[in-house]
Design a protein around this motif. Sequence first.
Motif, PDB file in Angstrom:
ATOM      1  N   LEU A  84       0.838  -1.200   0.000  1.00 47.22           N
ATOM      2  CA  LEU A  84       0.000   0.000   0.000  1.00 47.22           C
ATOM      3  C   LEU A  84       0.876   1.254   0.000  1.00 47.22           C
ATOM      4  CD1 LEU A  84      -2.852   1.188   0.050  1.00 47.22           C
ATOM      5  CD2 LEU A  84      -2.826   0.950   2.542  1.00 47.22           C
ATOM      6  N   LYS A  85       1.946   1.243   0.791  1.00 50.34           N
ATOM      7  CA  LYS A  85       2.878   2.383   0.815  1.00 50.34           C
ATOM      8  C   LYS A  85       3.598   2.520  -0.525  1.00 50.34           C
ATOM      9  CE  LYS A  85       4.403   1.095   4.974  1.00 50.34           C
ATOM     10  NZ  LYS A  85       5.169   0.948   6.203  1.00 50.34           N
ATOM     11  N   GLU A  86       4.045   1.372  -1.095  1.00 49.70           N
ATOM     12  CA  GLU A  86       4.783   1.418  -2.365  1.00 49.70           C
ATOM     13  C   GLU A  86       3.926   1.938  -3.511  1.00 49.70           C
ATOM     14  OE1 GLU A  86       7.775  -2.408  -1.603  1.00 49.70           O
ATOM     15  OE2 GLU A  86       6.144  -2.595  -3.055  1.00 49.70           O
ATOM     16  N   GLU A  87       2.663   1.508  -3.582  1.00 48.12           N
ATOM     17  CA  GLU A  87       1.811   1.887  -4.705  1.00 48.12           C
ATOM     18  C   GLU A  87       1.142   3.244  -4.526  1.00 48.12           C
ATOM     19  OE1 GLU A  87      -1.040  -0.915  -6.246  1.00 48.12           O
ATOM     20  OE2 GLU A  87       0.445  -2.515  -6.335  1.00 48.12           O
ATOM     21  N   MET A  88       0.591   3.494  -3.320  1.00 48.73           N
ATOM     22  CA  MET A  88      -0.257   4.673  -3.127  1.00 48.73           C
ATOM     23  C   MET A  88       0.340   5.723  -2.198  1.00 48.73           C
ATOM     24  SD  MET A  88      -2.532   3.856  -5.267  1.00 48.73           S
ATOM     25  CE  MET A  88      -3.791   5.114  -5.074  1.00 48.73           C
ATOM     26  N   GLY A  89       1.478   5.441  -1.578  1.00 48.08           N
ATOM     27  CA  GLY A  89       2.188   6.436  -0.786  1.00 48.08           C
ATOM     28  C   GLY A  89       1.606   6.701   0.594  1.00 48.08           C
ATOM     29  N   PHE A  90       0.787   5.794   1.114  1.00 49.99           N
ATOM     30  CA  PHE A  90       0.262   5.951   2.473  1.00 49.99           C
ATOM     31  C   PHE A  90       0.024   4.580   3.077  1.00 49.99           C
ATOM     32  CE2 PHE A  90      -3.647   5.662  -0.053  1.00 49.99           C
ATOM     33  CZ  PHE A  90      -4.445   4.820   0.707  1.00 49.99           C
ATOM     34  N   ASP A  91      -0.247   4.569   4.370  1.00 48.70           N
ATOM     35  CA  ASP A  91      -0.578   3.336   5.065  1.00 48.70           C
ATOM     36  C   ASP A  91      -1.737   3.629   6.007  1.00 48.70           C
ATOM     37  OD1 ASP A  91      -0.439   0.682   5.822  1.00 48.70           O
ATOM     38  OD2 ASP A  91       1.230   0.979   7.217  1.00 48.70           O
ATOM     39  N   THR A  92      -2.506   2.617   6.313  1.00 52.21           N
ATOM     40  CA  THR A  92      -3.638   2.740   7.219  1.00 52.21           C
ATOM     41  C   THR A  92      -3.980   1.366   7.770  1.00 52.21           C
ATOM     42  OG1 THR A  92      -5.843   3.737   7.461  1.00 52.21           O
ATOM     43  CG2 THR A  92      -5.449   2.453   5.456  1.00 52.21           C
ATOM     44  N   GLU A  93      -4.813   1.334   8.788  1.00 51.40           N
ATOM     45  CA  GLU A  93      -5.247   0.051   9.344  1.00 51.40           C
ATOM     46  C   GLU A  93      -6.074  -0.696   8.310  1.00 51.40           C
ATOM     47  OE1 GLU A  93      -8.062  -1.662  12.916  1.00 51.40           O
ATOM     48  OE2 GLU A  93      -7.182   0.328  13.151  1.00 51.40           O
ATOM     49  N   LEU A  94      -5.841  -2.007   8.207  1.00 50.93           N
ATOM     50  CA  LEU A  94      -6.554  -2.852   7.254  1.00 50.93           C
ATOM     51  C   LEU A  94      -7.127  -4.057   7.982  1.00 50.93           C
ATOM     52  CD1 LEU A  94      -3.818  -2.795   4.472  1.00 50.93           C
ATOM     53  CD2 LEU A  94      -5.975  -1.531   4.439  1.00 50.93           C
ATOM     54  N   LYS A  95      -8.336  -4.447   7.598  1.00 47.87           N
ATOM     55  CA  LYS A  95      -8.977  -5.635   8.166  1.00 47.87           C
ATOM     56  C   LYS A  95      -9.338  -6.582   7.037  1.00 47.87           C
ATOM     57  CE  LYS A  95     -10.906  -3.653  12.366  1.00 47.87           C
ATOM     58  NZ  LYS A  95      -9.781  -3.914  13.178  1.00 47.87           N
ATOM     59  N   GLU A  96      -9.026  -7.878   7.232  1.00 49.06           N
ATOM     60  CA  GLU A  96      -9.374  -8.858   6.207  1.00 49.06           C
ATOM     61  C   GLU A  96     -10.882  -9.058   6.188  1.00 49.06           C
ATOM     62  OE1 GLU A  96      -8.002 -13.143   4.357  1.00 49.06           O
ATOM     63  OE2 GLU A  96      -7.096 -12.478   6.229  1.00 49.06           O
ATOM     64  N   ALA A  97     -11.479  -8.993   4.994  1.00 52.82           N
ATOM     65  CA  ALA A  97     -12.932  -9.105   4.838  1.00 52.82           C
ATOM     66  C   ALA A  97     -13.351 -10.497   4.362  1.00 52.82           C
ATOM     67  CB  ALA A  97     -13.431  -8.051   3.858  1.00 52.82           C
ATOM     68  N   PHE A  98     -12.606 -11.072   3.406  1.00 57.54           N
ATOM     69  CA  PHE A  98     -12.925 -12.392   2.865  1.00 57.54           C
ATOM     70  C   PHE A  98     -11.793 -12.839   1.955  1.00 57.54           C
ATOM     71  CE2 PHE A  98     -14.788  -9.275  -0.021  1.00 57.54           C
ATOM     72  CZ  PHE A  98     -14.473  -9.738  -1.281  1.00 57.54           C
ATOM     73  N   THR A  99     -11.888 -14.068   1.478  1.00 56.50           N
ATOM     74  CA  THR A  99     -10.942 -14.580   0.483  1.00 56.50           C
ATOM     75  C   THR A  99     -11.749 -15.151  -0.684  1.00 56.50           C
ATOM     76  OG1 THR A  99     -10.871 -16.790   1.481  1.00 56.50           O
ATOM     77  CG2 THR A  99      -9.202 -15.210   2.220  1.00 56.50           C
ATOM     78  N   PHE A 100     -11.102 -15.257  -1.829  1.00 61.07           N
ATOM     79  CA  PHE A 100     -11.707 -15.904  -2.990  1.00 61.07           C
ATOM     80  C   PHE A 100     -10.582 -16.397  -3.897  1.00 61.07           C
ATOM     81  CE2 PHE A 100     -10.845 -11.736  -4.627  1.00 61.07           C
ATOM     82  CZ  PHE A 100     -10.717 -11.856  -6.009  1.00 61.07           C
TER      83      PHE A 100
END
Length: 173
Positions: A84-100
């Motif tokens: 997220l930092k490499e692509e968009m230049g920021f970081d934030t809290e992330l929560k896993e929602a699901f997998t597929f």
Amino acid sequence: MKEKEMILLVDENDKEMGYGEKHEVHKKGLFHRAFSIFIFNSKNQLLLQKREKNKYHSPGLWTNTCCSHQRQNEELSDAIHRRLKEEMGFDTELKEAFTFSYNFKFHEELSENEFDHVYIGHYEGDIIPNPQEVEDYKWVDLEELKQDIEKNPDKYTYWFKICFPKVASIMEK
């Protein structure tokens, strides 16, 4: 010389099976772990990115905020924040929602065969996209995005069209 990026190979239950070089994994269609990140603002708008036009697959297409692969000797929880930092230049809290899982052949020489972990986060600050990864970005209302995907499906990445409806339903609750 640039070091080859090794990504995690998994089985259909997401059990770790070893590593493979990223481009070879995509050429051979090997099943591997990936992640997709969806960032929303306080207006419940989704941050989309347009993939840079020289990306090796899906160039110039709109997609979720960030996506990538877990590297060798890296935890998934670290990989999501790194990328997220490499692509968009920021970081934030992330929560896993699901997998597929999905399998898609882009052309004769390249395919995606992924077990994808989907994360959702919220962010209000500055966005500083990496120009080698991201051509453009925008915040979009979910209803407007649903309509545009229906009218213009070829503007969006394959995996995004699979997982966006589930993310939208989570965010609309």
